[in-house]
Design a protein around this motif. Sequence first.
Motif, PDB file in Angstrom:
ATOM      1  N   SER A 190      88.236  37.561  65.234  1.00 22.97           N
ATOM      2  CA  SER A 190      88.515  36.207  64.747  1.00 22.97           C
ATOM      3  C   SER A 190      87.351  35.266  65.044  1.00 22.97           C
ATOM      4  O   SER A 190      86.967  34.449  64.198  1.00 22.97           O
ATOM      5  CB  SER A 190      89.796  35.669  65.389  1.00 22.97           C
ATOM      6  N   HIS A 191      86.799  35.387  66.256  1.00 25.26           N
ATOM      7  CA  HIS A 191      85.658  34.546  66.618  1.00 25.26           C
ATOM      8  C   HIS A 191      84.468  34.825  65.697  1.00 25.26           C
ATOM      9  O   HIS A 191      83.808  33.898  65.207  1.00 25.26           O
ATOM     10  CB  HIS A 191      85.254  34.785  68.068  1.00 25.26           C
ATOM     11  N   LEU A 192      84.165  36.113  65.493  1.00 23.78           N
ATOM     12  CA  LEU A 192      83.017  36.465  64.661  1.00 23.78           C
ATOM     13  C   LEU A 192      83.208  35.991  63.228  1.00 23.78           C
ATOM     14  O   LEU A 192      82.275  35.485  62.598  1.00 23.78           O
ATOM     15  CB  LEU A 192      82.780  37.977  64.697  1.00 23.78           C
ATOM     16  N   ALA A 193      84.426  36.144  62.704  1.00 30.28           N
ATOM     17  CA  ALA A 193      84.691  35.720  61.333  1.00 30.28           C
ATOM     18  C   ALA A 193      84.575  34.205  61.189  1.00 30.28           C
ATOM     19  O   ALA A 193      84.023  33.704  60.203  1.00 30.28           O
ATOM     20  CB  ALA A 193      86.078  36.185  60.899  1.00 30.28           C
ATOM     21  N   ARG A 194      85.052  33.473  62.188  1.00 33.99           N
ATOM     22  CA  ARG A 194      85.026  32.010  62.102  1.00 33.99           C
ATOM     23  C   ARG A 194      83.587  31.481  62.155  1.00 33.99           C
ATOM     24  O   ARG A 194      83.158  30.720  61.269  1.00 33.99           O
ATOM     25  CB  ARG A 194      85.856  31.406  63.236  1.00 33.99           C
ATOM     26  N   VAL A 195      82.839  31.886  63.171  1.00 38.04           N
ATOM     27  CA  VAL A 195      81.467  31.379  63.317  1.00 38.04           C
ATOM     28  C   VAL A 195      80.564  32.005  62.265  1.00 38.04           C
ATOM     29  O   VAL A 195      79.694  31.338  61.701  1.00 38.04           O
ATOM     30  CB  VAL A 195      80.943  31.652  64.740  1.00 38.04           C
ATOM     31  N   GLY A 196      80.791  33.288  61.984  1.00 34.43           N
ATOM     32  CA  GLY A 196      79.983  33.954  60.966  1.00 34.43           C
ATOM     33  C   GLY A 196      80.167  33.345  59.594  1.00 34.43           C
ATOM     34  O   GLY A 196      79.210  33.239  58.820  1.00 34.43           O
ATOM     35  N   ALA A 197      81.393  32.921  59.283  1.00 29.83           N
ATOM     36  CA  ALA A 197      81.655  32.296  57.979  1.00 29.83           C
ATOM     37  C   ALA A 197      80.920  30.970  57.849  1.00 29.83           C
ATOM     38  O   ALA A 197      80.388  30.640  56.781  1.00 29.83           O
ATOM     39  CB  ALA A 197      83.155  32.090  57.793  1.00 29.83           C
ATOM     40  N   GLU A 198      80.875  30.193  58.934  1.00 26.28           N
ATOM     41  CA  GLU A 198      80.140  28.926  58.896  1.00 26.28           C
ATOM     42  C   GLU A 198      78.656  29.177  58.658  1.00 26.28           C
ATOM     43  O   GLU A 198      78.014  28.521  57.828  1.00 26.28           O
ATOM     44  CB  GLU A 198      80.329  28.153  60.203  1.00 26.28           C
ATOM     45  N   LEU A 199      78.102  30.150  59.389  1.00 24.19           N
ATOM     46  CA  LEU A 199      76.685  30.473  59.237  1.00 24.19           C
ATOM     47  C   LEU A 199      76.402  31.002  57.841  1.00 24.19           C
ATOM     48  O   LEU A 199      75.407  30.618  57.203  1.00 24.19           O
ATOM     49  CB  LEU A 199      76.298  31.503  60.299  1.00 24.19           C
ATOM     50  N   LEU A 200      77.275  31.869  57.348  1.00 24.53           N
ATOM     51  CA  LEU A 200      77.087  32.452  56.026  1.00 24.53           C
ATOM     52  C   LEU A 200      77.174  31.390  54.929  1.00 24.53           C
ATOM     53  O   LEU A 200      76.368  31.386  53.989  1.00 24.53           O
ATOM     54  CB  LEU A 200      78.134  33.545  55.800  1.00 24.53           C
ATOM     55  N   ALA A 201      78.127  30.498  55.039  1.00 20.28           N
ATOM     56  CA  ALA A 201      78.267  29.441  54.040  1.00 20.28           C
ATOM     57  C   ALA A 201      77.019  28.565  53.993  1.00 20.28           C
ATOM     58  O   ALA A 201      76.540  28.188  52.914  1.00 20.28           O
ATOM     59  CB  ALA A 201      79.500  28.593  54.340  1.00 20.28           C
ATOM     60  N   GLN A 202      76.484  28.245  55.155  1.00 25.91           N
ATOM     61  CA  GLN A 202      75.274  27.426  55.216  1.00 25.91           C
ATOM     62  C   GLN A 202      74.073  28.167  54.642  1.00 25.91           C
ATOM     63  O   GLN A 202      73.229  27.583  53.947  1.00 25.91           O
ATOM     64  CB  GLN A 202      75.002  27.008  56.666  1.00 25.91           C
ATOM     65  N   ARG A 203      73.975  29.454  54.912  1.00 32.10           N
ATOM     66  CA  ARG A 203      72.871  30.254  54.353  1.00 32.10           C
ATOM     67  C   ARG A 203      72.946  30.309  52.830  1.00 32.10           C
ATOM     68  O   ARG A 203      71.927  30.158  52.150  1.00 32.10           O
ATOM     69  CB  ARG A 203      72.904  31.677  54.915  1.00 32.10           C
ATOM     70  N   LEU A 204      74.133  30.559  52.309  1.00 26.61           N
ATOM     71  CA  LEU A 204      74.289  30.635  50.852  1.00 26.61           C
ATOM     72  C   LEU A 204      73.902  29.320  50.191  1.00 26.61           C
ATOM     73  O   LEU A 204      73.216  29.297  49.159  1.00 26.61           O
ATOM     74  CB  LEU A 204      75.736  31.002  50.505  1.00 26.61           C
ATOM     75  N   ALA A 205      74.335  28.215  50.785  1.00 26.59           N
ATOM     76  CA  ALA A 205      73.992  26.901  50.232  1.00 26.59           C
ATOM     77  C   ALA A 205      72.495  26.642  50.326  1.00 26.59           C
ATOM     78  O   ALA A 205      71.893  26.063  49.409  1.00 26.59           O
ATOM     79  CB  ALA A 205      74.772  25.813  50.963  1.00 26.59           C
ATOM     80  N   LEU A 206      71.882  27.080  51.425  1.00 22.82           N
ATOM     81  CA  LEU A 206      70.440  26.887  51.594  1.00 22.82           C
ATOM     82  C   LEU A 206      69.655  27.665  50.549  1.00 22.82           C
ATOM     83  O   LEU A 206      68.726  27.137  49.929  1.00 22.82           O
ATOM     84  CB  LEU A 206      70.011  27.324  52.999  1.00 22.82           C
ATOM     85  N   VAL A 207      70.005  28.920  50.346  1.00 20.36           N
ATOM     86  CA  VAL A 207      69.287  29.731  49.362  1.00 20.36           C
ATOM     87  C   VAL A 207      69.429  29.139  47.971  1.00 20.36           C
ATOM     88  O   VAL A 207      68.482  29.125  47.182  1.00 20.36           O
ATOM     89  CB  VAL A 207      69.779  31.199  49.409  1.00 20.36           C
ATOM     90  N   GLU A 208      70.600  28.623  47.665  1.00 21.20           N
ATOM     91  CA  GLU A 208      70.816  27.988  46.365  1.00 21.20           C
ATOM     92  C   GLU A 208      69.924  26.754  46.216  1.00 21.20           C
ATOM     93  O   GLU A 208      69.334  26.515  45.152  1.00 21.20           O
ATOM     94  CB  GLU A 208      72.286  27.592  46.226  1.00 21.20           C
ATOM     95  N   ALA A 209      69.802  25.973  47.301  1.00 22.19           N
ATOM     96  CA  ALA A 209      68.953  24.775  47.257  1.00 22.19           C
ATOM     97  C   ALA A 209      67.472  25.140  47.214  1.00 22.19           C
ATOM     98  O   ALA A 209      66.663  24.436  46.606  1.00 22.19           O
ATOM     99  CB  ALA A 209      69.242  23.901  48.474  1.00 22.19           C
ATOM    100  N   LEU A 210      67.111  26.248  47.853  1.00 17.93           N
ATOM    101  CA  LEU A 210      65.705  26.643  47.957  1.00 17.93           C
ATOM    102  C   LEU A 210      65.176  27.276  46.682  1.00 17.93           C
ATOM    103  O   LEU A 210      63.971  27.205  46.395  1.00 17.93           O
ATOM    104  CB  LEU A 210      65.557  27.628  49.132  1.00 17.93           C
ATOM    105  N   ARG A 211      66.068  27.879  45.913  1.00 20.43           N
ATOM    106  CA  ARG A 211      65.660  28.691  44.754  1.00 20.43           C
ATOM    107  C   ARG A 211      64.706  27.960  43.805  1.00 20.43           C
ATOM    108  O   ARG A 211      63.635  28.491  43.472  1.00 20.43           O
ATOM    109  CB  ARG A 211      66.908  29.196  44.023  1.00 20.43           C
ATOM    110  N   PRO A 212      65.010  26.760  43.317  1.00 16.85           N
ATOM    111  CA  PRO A 212      64.081  26.114  42.373  1.00 16.85           C
ATOM    112  C   PRO A 212      62.738  25.772  43.012  1.00 16.85           C
ATOM    113  O   PRO A 212      61.705  25.772  42.330  1.00 16.85           O
ATOM    114  CB  PRO A 212      64.829  24.855  41.932  1.00 16.85           C
ATOM    115  N   TYR A 213      62.724  25.485  44.305  1.00 14.32           N
ATOM    116  CA  TYR A 213      61.469  25.168  44.980  1.00 14.32           C
ATOM    117  C   TYR A 213      60.578  26.407  45.105  1.00 14.32           C
ATOM    118  O   TYR A 213      59.352  26.312  45.009  1.00 14.32           O
ATOM    119  CB  TYR A 213      61.746  24.571  46.360  1.00 14.32           C
TER     120      TYR A 213
END
Length: 387
Positions: A190-213
């Motif tokens: 549960s701990h890994l899923a909770r913290v991992g999901a936050e990290l994963l969500a932020q990474r996905l959003a970052l890659v999406e923002a970085l792509r055009p640059y």
Amino acid sequence: MHVSHLLLHDFRSYADVDVELDPGAMAFIGRNGQGKTNLVEAIDYLSRLGSHRVATDAPLVRAGADQALVRAVVVKEGRPATLEVELNPGRSNRARINRSPLPRPREILGLVRTVVFSPEDLTLVKGDPGDRRRFIDDLLVLRTPRLAGARADYDRILRQRNSLLKTAGAARRGGSSQEAALSTLSVWDSHLARVGAELLAQRLALVEALRPYVAKAYEAVARGASRDDAEVEYRCSFELEPEPEGTGTPGSETLERQLLAELERRRRDELERGVSLVGPHRDDLVLVLGNGEVRLPVKGYASHGESWSFALALKLASFDLLRSEGDDPILILDDVFAELDTGRREQLAALVAGAEQVLVTAAVAEDVPAALAGGRFHVADGQVRRA
């Protein structure tokens, strides 16, 4: 944002050094091994509490010394602040702002932001997934400093969970009871899923923002390239459920649910191998070249020149993304121009010359393009002298 003053004590090769810096382009010129990279490494350390050259703090402390000190005056919107980190290998580091101690060193993060490009960055293209994960996470923390805590929490949870998996797996193979280990494993799931999901969500959003640059930067640095020639894709350790059309990247709650389900599905494999097989620590950033139907991963297919161009594009894209969200980060070009031909030197210099502060290291002055002809220092025999 720029650094106006840098003081080092027992950092790397320097017993003591005190340097005044100006905005704009500043170059440190000296033969290899004279300590020019140590100066910019210290500034980068204040940005992310880590080195772009080594994995631990111990090599940063001068031989024979017990601790090192990095102090810099950082000017943001005309207001100076003195940042200081005391490095204590084997013990806790300490950080101060304007001489006032901070409860935790990571609270200094975000007060100075740097983007470093160095020959080691070729590992972003040719290296292991861990190199690319580190690139993503460093950029995450530069954008949102609080994520340093999530990153540290995830690493701690992962170590504990791996220890439990080894214990449970060994108990099963030895025929003894594994109930004690398994009874707490679900809690760490549960701990890994909770913290991992936050990290994963932020990474996905970052890659999406970085792509055009990235596309824009690659077009600028690679001869004859277009914006369709370079792309970055995030590869997760499990197949993500598609989001409803138009809703964007998955949120933390959705990802937490998916992570928990995948942990349950892979439980047998993880017990057999004694290691966590699911989570952000197993993900990768896939770099792709080509357009139309022919699109190939950079690693294994790109030429040396294409690899260099893509690595440079990743760093320039990072700089442009951070710049679009606030003050200019400090751009550090560490021994880069020796690796580039004259045309690419001039092209890179033209792209970055407008940054508020660009710090350059070079073995010979002729390697520094005219567009970056600002203040210069000669570095030799442990001394830093302004030209």
